[in-house]
Design an enzyme around this catalytic site. Structure first.
Site, PDB file in Angstrom:
ATOM      1  N   CYS A  12       0.836  -1.202   0.000  1.00  0.00           N
ATOM      2  CA  CYS A  12       0.000   0.000   0.000  1.00  0.00           C
ATOM      3  C   CYS A  12       0.875   1.259   0.000  1.00  0.00           C
ATOM      4  O   CYS A  12       1.464   1.602  -1.023  1.00  0.00           O
ATOM      5  CB  CYS A  12      -0.992  -0.064   1.153  1.00  0.00           C
ATOM      6  SG  CYS A  12      -2.479   0.884   0.807  1.00  0.00           S
TER       7      CYS A  12
ATOM      8  N   HIS B 243      -3.610  -5.066   0.711  1.00  0.00           N
ATOM      9  CA  HIS B 243      -2.990  -5.611   1.925  1.00  0.00           C
ATOM     10  C   HIS B 243      -3.091  -7.135   1.932  1.00  0.00           C
ATOM     11  O   HIS B 243      -4.041  -7.686   2.504  1.00  0.00           O
ATOM     12  CB  HIS B 243      -3.698  -5.059   3.163  1.00  0.00           C
ATOM     13  CG  HIS B 243      -3.424  -3.610   3.399  1.00  0.00           C
ATOM     14  ND1 HIS B 243      -2.359  -3.169   4.150  1.00  0.00           N
ATOM     15  CD2 HIS B 243      -4.059  -2.501   2.962  1.00  0.00           C
ATOM     16  CE1 HIS B 243      -2.365  -1.849   4.184  1.00  0.00           C
ATOM     17  NE2 HIS B 243      -3.382  -1.420   3.468  1.00  0.00           N
TER      18      HIS B 243
ATOM     19  N   GLU C 133      -1.570  -9.206   3.647  1.00  0.00           N
ATOM     20  CA  GLU C 133      -1.391  -9.794   4.993  1.00  0.00           C
ATOM     21  C   GLU C 133      -2.712 -10.198   5.642  1.00  0.00           C
ATOM     22  O   GLU C 133      -2.743 -11.100   6.474  1.00  0.00           O
ATOM     23  CB  GLU C 133      -0.608  -8.834   5.913  1.00  0.00           C
ATOM     24  CG  GLU C 133      -1.299  -7.538   6.318  1.00  0.00           C
ATOM     25  CD  GLU C 133      -1.096  -6.390   5.345  1.00  0.00           C
ATOM     26  OE1 GLU C 133      -0.859  -6.650   4.147  1.00  0.00           O
ATOM     27  OE2 GLU C 133      -1.176  -5.220   5.777  1.00  0.00           O
TER      28      GLU C 133
HETATM   29  N1  GLN Z   1      -1.881   6.741   2.932  1.00  0.00           N
HETATM   30  C1  GLN Z   1      -2.043   5.982   1.743  1.00  0.00           C
HETATM   31  C2  GLN Z   1      -3.406   6.170   1.105  1.00  0.00           C
HETATM   32  O1  GLN Z   1      -4.343   6.564   1.745  1.00  0.00           O
HETATM   33  C3  GLN Z   1      -1.753   4.515   1.966  1.00  0.00           C
HETATM   34  C4  GLN Z   1      -2.703   3.844   2.895  1.00  0.00           C
HETATM   35  C5  GLN Z   1      -2.205   2.518   3.384  1.00  0.00           C
HETATM   36  O2  GLN Z   1      -1.020   2.233   3.321  1.00  0.00           O
HETATM   37  N2  GLN Z   1      -3.084   1.705   3.887  1.00  0.00           N
HETATM   38  O3  GLN Z   1      -3.567   5.906  -0.054  1.00  0.00           O
END
Ligand code: GLN
Length: 540
Positions: free
Chosen positions: A380, A513, A515
Site C-alpha cells: 500500500c 494488503h 497480509e
Molecule cells: N496513505 C495511503 C493512502 O491513503 C496509503 C494507505 C495505506 O497504506 N493503507 O492511499
C-alpha cells in the site's frame, strides 16, 4: 436456533480473550459445527478506522470492507472463517445509529435511554445476520467493571434471559497470578472478578484461568467453590510456547468438551489438531534464521502491524525458516545510516502507512533495496513510496510525490476520485476521514508472464484494500519503458494495483494488503515467495 457463547474478561486486559475465543471456534468448527465469532468494543469511535495504531494496534479489514478491531484478524487466522461487517460493533456505532433514529423521530416521542434502547441495539447486533450457525461466539472488549462495558454486560444478561440457559453460555477469562516471593498461586483476583460479574447479574458457566504456572487442584477447587462453577468448568490456560499451540492446549484442557457437554451436544466428527501440531513443531524446531527489515512509523508498538508480522511468520513456516523481524522506525532512518542498518537483512518490507513523517527514510531504504537487488515488498503506502522513488531517481522527476503528503509536488500518487465496485461507481473523498477509503475486496488482473502471475498462479486475484490515494496511471508508459512494470491492474485498467521491477530478482509493490488473507495453515503465496527470495539472497 444458534447457541450463543459470551466471552468476558476480568482482572486485567490483554489476557488473550481473542485467542481463547478463536481457539474455541476452531475446535467447534473442526468437530463439524458451523461457527461465527463477533466482537463488541466498548469505545466511542464508530469504528477503529480513524484510530492510530499507537492507540489500538492494527486496523483489520474484512472482505466486505469493514475496518475492525484486530481481534477479528485472530479469528480469521485461526478459523479460516471470513469475518464480516456485521461481526464487529462499537459503542460509537450503537450511539450513532440510535441518534440518527432519534433525529428521524423513530422513537415516537419516547425518552431514549441506555436501557432499553442501547441494550436493544446490542441485542440486535448479537443475533443479526445469522442464518444456520450452530454457535455464535461473542467477545466483549475491555474488562468487567469498566464503565464503558456495562451496557454490553447488561445486554448479554438480557439476551441470555430471553433465549434461555440451553441456548446461552457465559465464559469468563481471568488472571491467576503466581507470586514468586511466597511461591503461591493466588485465586483472590478471580474471586473478585466473578463477584463483580455476578453483581451485574451474570453467573459464569466456565472460567478460563490464565496463569504462568499450572494451577494445583486445591486452588482449582477454591475457584470452583467461591465462584460457583463446577470443577471441570474451571479451565486453565498456561502460557503457550507459540500461539499456534493454543488450540491444542485448550483441547487438552477440554474447553470444547465442556462447552458441548453444557449444550448436551456430541462432536459431529473427530477434532483435527494435526495441522496445529505440525506448525507448532516447525516453529519450535526451526533453527535457521533470516532477517527481514520492516520500516514503518509504528514498528515499536507490538500490535501495530499484527497481520503483517503474522503473514511473515507464515511465509517463514512455508519455507522452514525463522523470520527475524528487524523493526526500524522510519523517521530514525537517515540516509547515512542505511548501509549500516540494512547490512544484515535479506529482505526489506515497507508496510502501509499514512502521513509524511518518516517518508524520506522509507524512500532511501527502497533505493537501497532497488540498487542492491535485495528482495523488496512494498504494501500500500510502501508501494506508493516505491513508485515515488522510481519516479525521482530513474525517471528524474525530481519533485515527484504524493498529493497526500505535498500539495505542490508532481503527483505520481494522487487522490483517488472514483472506482468501480461491482459495476457501481463509488467516489473517494478526504473531507470525512471515517470509512471513506477504498475498502475491502477488489479484483486485480495480472499481466501474463509477470513475476506476480507466477507467484499467484492465476490471472486474476481478489485482495483487500484500505487506502485513499492511487498511483497515477497516466505515467504508465514512462515507468514501463524504464523497467517498472504495472503488472496488476483493476479490471477497467484504470488503477495500478501491482508494480514490479524488470531488472531485479524480487521487487514488488502492491496497492492492497495481502497480509489480511494469510493464515498459519495456508500461508499467503506473496509472503511465501518473498521469504523464499530472501532465503535465496541470504544463502548467496
Ligand atoms: N496513505 C495511503 C493512502 O491513503 C496509503 C494507505 C495505506 O497504506 N493503507 O492511499
Amino acid at each position: 436456533m444458534a447457541r450463543y457463547i459470551f466471552v468476558t474478561g476480568g482482572v486485567v486486559s490483554s489476557l488473550g480473550k481473542g485467542l481463547s475465543s478463536a481457539s474455541l471456534a476452531y475446535l467447534l468448527k473442526s468437530q463439524g459445527y458451523k461457527v461465527r465469532i463477533r466482537k463488541m468494543d466498548p469505545y466511542l469511535n464508530v469504528d477503529p478506522g480513524t484510530m492510530s495504531p499507537f492507540q489500538h494496534g492494527e486496523v483489520f479489514v474484512t472482505n466486505d470492507g469493514a475496518e475492525t478491531d484486530l481481534d477479528l484478524g485472530h479469528y480469521e487466522r485461526f478459523t479460516n472463517i471470513s469475518a464480516k461487517k456485521s461481526d464487529n460493533i462499537t459503542t460509537g456505532k450503537i450511539y450513532s445509529d440510535i441518534i440518527k433514529k432519534e433525529r428521524k423521530g423513530k422513537y415516537l416521542g419516547k425518552t431514549v435511554q441506555v436501557i432499553p434502547h442501547v441494550t436493544d441495539r446490542i441485542r440486535e447486533f448479537i443475533k443479526g445476520d445469522i442464518t444456520n450457525e450452530d454457535f455464535v461466539i461473542c467477545e466483549i472488549g475491555g474488562t468487567v467493571g469498566d464503565i464503558e462495558s456495562l451496557p454490553f454486560v447488561e445486554a448479554i444478561r438480557q439476551f441470555a434471559n430471553e433465549v434461555g440457559k440451553n441456548k446461552s453460555l457465559f465464559i469468563h477469562l481471568t488472571f491467576v497470578p503466581f507470586l514468586k516471593s511466597s511461591d503461591e498461586i493466588k485465586t483472590k483476583p478471580t474471586q473478585h472478578s466473578v463477584k463483580e460479574l455476578r453483581s451485574l447479574g451474570i453467573q459464569p458457566d466456565i472460567i478460563i484461568c490464565r496463569s504462568q504456572k499450572s494451577i494445583p487442584l486445591d486452588q482449582r477447587k477454591k475457584i470452583s467453590l467461591f465462584c460457583n462453577v463446577s470443577i471441570e468448568n474451571v479451565i486453565e490456560t498456561v502460557d503457550v510456547r507459540t500461539i499456534y499451540e493454543a488450540p491444542i492446549s485448550f483441547y487438552n484442557e477440554k474447553l470444547d468438551k465442556q462447552v458441548l457437554k453444557y449444550f448436551k451436544l456430541k462432536p459431529r466428527k473427530k477434532v483435527d489438531l494435526s495441522p496445529w501440531k505440525k506448525i507448532t513443531k516447525t516453529v519450535l524446531n526451526t533453527k535457521k534464521k533470516l532477517n527481514i527489515a520492516i520500516i514503518g512509523k509504528y514498528v515499536n508498538l507490538k500490535d501495530a502491524y499484527k497481520s503483517l508480522d503474522e503473514a511473515l511468520i507464515h511465509g517463514g513456516i512455508s519455507n522452514s525458516i525463522k523470520v527475524n523481524l528487524v523493526r526500524i522506525e522510519s523517521d530514525k532512518l537517515k540516509p547515512k545510516q542505511i548501509n549500516k542498518l540494512l547490512k544484515n537483512v535479506s529482505g526489506i518490507l515497507i508496510p502501509g502507512g499514512f502521513g509524511k513523517r518518516g517518508t524520506e527514510g522509507k524512500i532511501s531504504a527502497i533505493s537501497f533495496a532497488r540498487r542492491n537487488k535485495i528482495p523488496f515488498l512494498g504494501i500500500c503506502f510502501g508501494m506508493q513510496m516505491a513508485v515515488i522513488e522510481f519516479a525521482r531517481n530513474t525517471l528524474k522527476i525530481k519533485n515527484a510525490g504524493s498529493s497526500e503528503l505535498d500539495k505542490k509536488c508532481y503527483p505520481v500518487i494522487g487522490l483517488l476520485n472514483e472506482w468501480n465496485k461491482d459495476g457501481k461507481i463509488l467516489k473517494g473523498t478526504n473531507k470525512d476521514l471515517g470509512g471513506t477509503m477504498r475498502l475491502g475486496l477488489y479484483e486485480a488482473k495480472l499481466r501474463h508472464n509477470s513475476l506476480i502471475e507466477k507467484i499467484y498462479k492465476s490471472k486474476s486475484i481478489l485482495e483487500r484494500h484500505r487506502h485513499r490515494y492511487e498511483v497515477n496511471n497516466s505515467l504508465k508508459n514512462k515507468f514501463e519503458n524504464k523497467g517498472m512494470i504495472f503488472s496488476g491492474m483493476s479490471p477497467d485498467n484504470k488503477l495500478p494495483e501491482i508494480i514490479e521491477l524488470k531488472n531485479h530478482p524480487w521487487f514488488i509493490g502492491v496497492q492492497f494488503h495481502p497480509e489480511f488473507k494469510s493464515r498459519p495453515l495456508t500461508p499467503h503465496p506473496l509472503f511465501s515467495s518473498f521469504i523464499k527470495a530472501a532465503k535465496f539472497y541470504n544463502d548467496k
